[in-house]
Design a protein around this motif. Structure first.
Motif, PDB file in Angstrom:
ATOM      1  N   PRO A 173       0.826  -1.219   0.000  1.00 27.19           N
ATOM      2  CA  PRO A 173       0.000   0.000   0.000  1.00 27.19           C
ATOM      3  C   PRO A 173       0.856   1.264   0.000  1.00 27.19           C
ATOM      4  N   PHE A 174       1.986   1.226   0.716  1.00 24.44           N
ATOM      5  CA  PHE A 174       2.872   2.390   0.773  1.00 24.44           C
ATOM      6  C   PHE A 174       3.332   2.812  -0.632  1.00 24.44           C
ATOM      7  N   TYR A 176       1.814   2.149  -3.483  1.00 26.42           N
ATOM      8  CA  TYR A 176       0.655   2.676  -4.208  1.00 26.42           C
ATOM      9  C   TYR A 176       0.387   4.121  -3.800  1.00 26.42           C
ATOM     10  N   ALA A 177       0.525   4.384  -2.511  1.00 27.24           N
ATOM     11  CA  ALA A 177       0.290   5.752  -2.033  1.00 27.24           C
ATOM     12  C   ALA A 177       1.323   6.703  -2.645  1.00 27.24           C
ATOM     13  N   ARG A 179       2.850   6.373  -5.509  1.00 27.55           N
ATOM     14  CA  ARG A 179       2.553   6.589  -6.924  1.00 27.55           C
ATOM     15  C   ARG A 179       1.307   7.449  -7.109  1.00 27.55           C
ATOM     16  N   ALA A 180       0.386   7.340  -6.159  1.00 23.15           N
ATOM     17  CA  ALA A 180      -0.788   8.217  -6.216  1.00 23.15           C
ATOM     18  C   ALA A 180      -0.353   9.671  -6.063  1.00 23.15           C
ATOM     19  N   ARG A 182       2.567  10.825  -6.777  1.00 23.02           N
ATOM     20  CA  ARG A 182       3.278  11.154  -8.017  1.00 23.02           C
ATOM     21  C   ARG A 182       2.289  11.493  -9.139  1.00 23.02           C
ATOM     22  N   ASP A 183       1.271  10.654  -9.296  1.00 21.96           N
ATOM     23  CA  ASP A 183       0.319  10.834 -10.400  1.00 21.96           C
ATOM     24  C   ASP A 183      -0.453  12.135 -10.264  1.00 21.96           C
ATOM     25  N   ASN A 184      -0.899  12.428  -9.058  1.00 21.83           N
ATOM     26  CA  ASN A 184      -1.792  13.566  -8.878  1.00 21.83           C
ATOM     27  C   ASN A 184      -1.836  13.952  -7.401  1.00 21.83           C
ATOM     28  N   ALA A 188      -4.451  13.032  -4.393  1.00 20.66           N
ATOM     29  CA  ALA A 188      -3.980  12.214  -3.277  1.00 20.66           C
ATOM     30  C   ALA A 188      -4.364  12.864  -1.944  1.00 20.66           C
ATOM     31  N   TYR A 198       4.804  10.751   3.427  1.00 20.64           N
ATOM     32  CA  TYR A 198       5.139   9.654   2.512  1.00 20.64           C
ATOM     33  C   TYR A 198       6.444   9.927   1.779  1.00 20.64           C
TER      34      TYR A 198
ATOM     35  N   PHE B  88      -5.721   8.515 -10.394  1.00 19.71           N
ATOM     36  CA  PHE B  88      -4.300   8.170 -10.394  1.00 19.71           C
ATOM     37  C   PHE B  88      -4.083   7.334 -11.647  1.00 19.71           C
ATOM     38  N   SER B 108      -2.789   2.942   4.525  1.00 20.94           N
ATOM     39  CA  SER B 108      -2.026   3.081   3.283  1.00 20.94           C
ATOM     40  C   SER B 108      -0.530   3.227   3.534  1.00 20.94           C
ATOM     41  N   ALA B 110       1.252   0.947   5.091  1.00 17.69           N
ATOM     42  CA  ALA B 110       1.856  -0.366   5.298  1.00 17.69           C
ATOM     43  C   ALA B 110       2.897  -0.694   4.233  1.00 17.69           C
TER      44      ALA B 110
END
Ligand SMILES: Nc1ncnc2c1ncn2[C@@H]1O[C@H](COP(=O)(O)OP(=O)(O)OP(=O)(O)O)[C@@H](O)[C@H]1O
Ligand SMILES: [Mg+2]
Lengths: 302, 250
Positions: A173-174, A176-177, A179-180, A182-184, A188, A198, B88, B108, B110
């Motif tokens: 999950p870390f 993904y967070a 990259r979220a 990064r993406d926007n 986020a 993060y 995203f 989030s 983890a």
């Protein structure tokens, strides 16, 4: 099945290498591993957060100097200096990251560069403590680590650990967070993520691992030099990463292999390594924008 | 539910919001309308903490939100869907919504778990995706979605935190006529059912009149009028302002 076959082949090659390679090639192989560790650590921030750090040499160098100075001045056994090297590199990354990760892209790049050059200047001038531009030389990492076979396996172990950590992060999950963010970043924040924490955590982790690469460099060279912190070292890790392909989890390692081997080869034949490197980069940008890993097509790790 | 008190905001000397006050009652669908550049998005950005106001304050259920970071406001129970909705883009629909769910649950961060093994969040995400009508596109990368579907993803993410108040900035912009109808039905059906309070902006007058219980008209950064749909429809000042706008544009 096919992927697993490749994995075994790579593992076998990596494990057998020290017994096959002649002395000089083994020294080069250790350099490949050190740069691969460094690049994989760097790419934790670059690929997952989109932030281009131009100051990673500072973490590499501070890790190296921590290890070197503890051996020289406090007679610590080499291996024991690893946690210290990682720790100081992490602390420095936390500090630099605290002031940098908030800024937007180009400012982040410039700030990390500026901070790293500042640290370099201190190391370069502080003769009483760091030896200034003479560096710390004549280190004795002990009999075991003077054997390139042992050092190779130590480097391999640390590189593999770093690699697995990068994969772990990518799938967690870390990751993904990150990259979220990064993406926007605005989006986020609107789902309740606080980017600062993060980004700072990722940057600190990346810096800590870069410190481990510096720690290895000290045993390989039995010295630490201010060059380890110079911006050209930061450029080296960026080039290796982009050469291999930042979007692939194996890219930085692949890029390091090519960068170091090609460098060793060219330097043993001509004095025009910078020229060759320039041409390689040009070709890369023009024909392989996704790096060597882009040749394989699929994104590893996805 | 939401109280906006004497909020002002200027950009480089240009007064985008001028002493704006309004309140959104619990359970209502409240529309914020006005011509382009009236300050609607700016007001939203103040509410969500993206812009600090120059003066005044915003309170969500008595707790001050203005001046706080967006993620803090979101954690206080605000759901946000922006005017320019963007997911995203490196992730699938399911991953987008799952991440929103995990973020709201504080899971989030983890590192030692796998995202794809978060079965609880996955179940919740499937439910949210079903609500917004994208059940057949869960694995689609959001980069490949048409705008209408992106808005739905956006709304699903905004709902992931079970917000008390949902902000939708132009939910119908860029949608085709048929998509508009289904979006209006969707908002009506879903949000009423969930008992969520809604504050939205929209240029589509028919949709506003159909959805809103209450309407605030913003014009050149000021509140021009406020009332029920019937009052606003027949308000002389509103008619004048909008007609003036049309003439000016023509
Ligand atoms: N970040 C900014 N910097 C400078 N000016 C801004 C900024 N944001 C908004 N403005 C200005 O403030 C005014 C109000 O803009 P805003 O986006 O709030 O209008 P709006 O009512 O949402 O319009 P629309 O219906 O077109 O979305 C406009 O004149 C706009 O140019
Ligand atoms: Mg707007």
């Amino acid at each position: 099945m096919k992927a697993r076959g490749w994995l075994y082949l790579i593992a076998a090659t990596l494990l057998a290498a020290p017994w096959v390679l002649p002395g000089y090639a083994l020294e080069v192989a250790i350099q490949v591993l050190i740069l691969a560790l460094f690049a994989t650590a760097f790419n934790l921030v670059f690929a997952e957060t989109g932030l281009l750090s131009f100051g990673h040499a500072a973490f590499f160098g501070v890790g190296a100097y921590t290890s070197a100075l503890l051996m020289q001045r406090a007679s610590w056994p080499y291996l024991l200096t690893l946690p210290a090297a990682v720790g100081t590199a992490a602390a420095l990354a936390l500090l630099i990251g605290f002031f940098s990760v908030r800024t937007s892209r180009i400012y982040f790049t410039m700030l990390t560069l500026a901070f790293a050059q500042l640290v370099w200047a201190v190391v370069h001038k502080w003769y009483a403590f760091t030896g200034g531009d003479n560096g710390v030389t004549g280190l004795q990492p002990g009999q075991l680590w003077s054997d390139p076979h042992a050092l190779y396996y130590l480097a391999l172990l640390l590189t593999v650990v770093t690699f697995l950590l990068a994969v772990r992060l990518h799938l967690a999950p870390f990751g993904y967070a990150l990259r979220a963010i990064r993406d926007n970043q605005a989006r986020a924040e609107a789902v309740g993520l606080s980017p600062f924490g993060y980004l700072l955590a990722a940057f600190t982790l990346s810096g800590a691992l870069a410190g481990a690469a510096g720690f290895l460099q000290v045993a390989w060279q039995r010295s630490a030099f201010p060059d380890f912190l110079y911006w050209t070292k930061s450029a080296e890790v960026i080039i290796a990463t982009i050469l291999g392909g930042a979007q692939s989890i194996l890219g930085p390692s692949l890029g390091s292999l090519v960068f170091v081997e090609l460098g060793a080869f060219v330097q043993s034949h001509t004095e025009y390594w910078p020229l060759v490197l320039g041409l390689v980069l040009l070709g890369l940008v023009l024909f392989l924008p996704r790096g060597l890993a882009g040749l394989g097509g699929a994104r590893a790790g996805d | 539910m939401l109280e906006i008190k004497h909020v002002s905001k200027s950009f480089f000397g240009f007064l985008a919001l001028d002493d704006v006050s309004m309140r959104v009652e619990k359970g209502s669908f409240h529309a914020l309308v006005g011509p382009n550049g009236a300050g609607k998005t700016t007001l939203f950005n103040v509410v969500v903490g993206r812009y600090p106001p120059d003066g005044g304050e915003v309170r969500l259920e008595e707790r001050r939100t203005s001046g706080l970071a967006t993620y803090r406001v979101v954690r206080m129970g605000l759901g946000i869907s922006f005017q320019r909705s963007q997911a995203f883009l490196s992730m699938s629909v399911l991953e987008n919504v799952m991440l929103a769910v995990l973020a709201h649950q504080g899971r989030s961060r983890a590192l030692m778990r796998s995202f794809s093994a978060e079965s609880e969040a996955k179940t919740t995400a499937y439910e949210l995706i079903g609500w917004v009508g994208l059940a057949d596109k869960t694995e689609t990368p959001t980069a490949a979605l048409p705008l209408g579907d992106l808005k739905r993803v956006d709304i699903a993410m905004a709902l992931a935190g079970k917000p008390k108040l949902l902000l939708l900035d132009e939910p119908l912009a860029g949608l085709s006529r048929s998509e508009r109808v289904s979006m209006v039905n969707f908002i009506e059906g879903l949000l009423r059912g969930l008992g969520i309070t809604l504050l939205f902006t929209e240029h589509d007058t028919d949709a506003v009149l159909r959805l809103a219980d209450r309407i605030t008209v913003l014009h050149q950064g000021r509140v021009l009028a406020e009332g029920g749909p019937d009052e606003i429809k027949n308000d002389a000042r509103v008619i004048e302002a909008f007609l003036g706008e049309e003439y000016a544009e023509g």
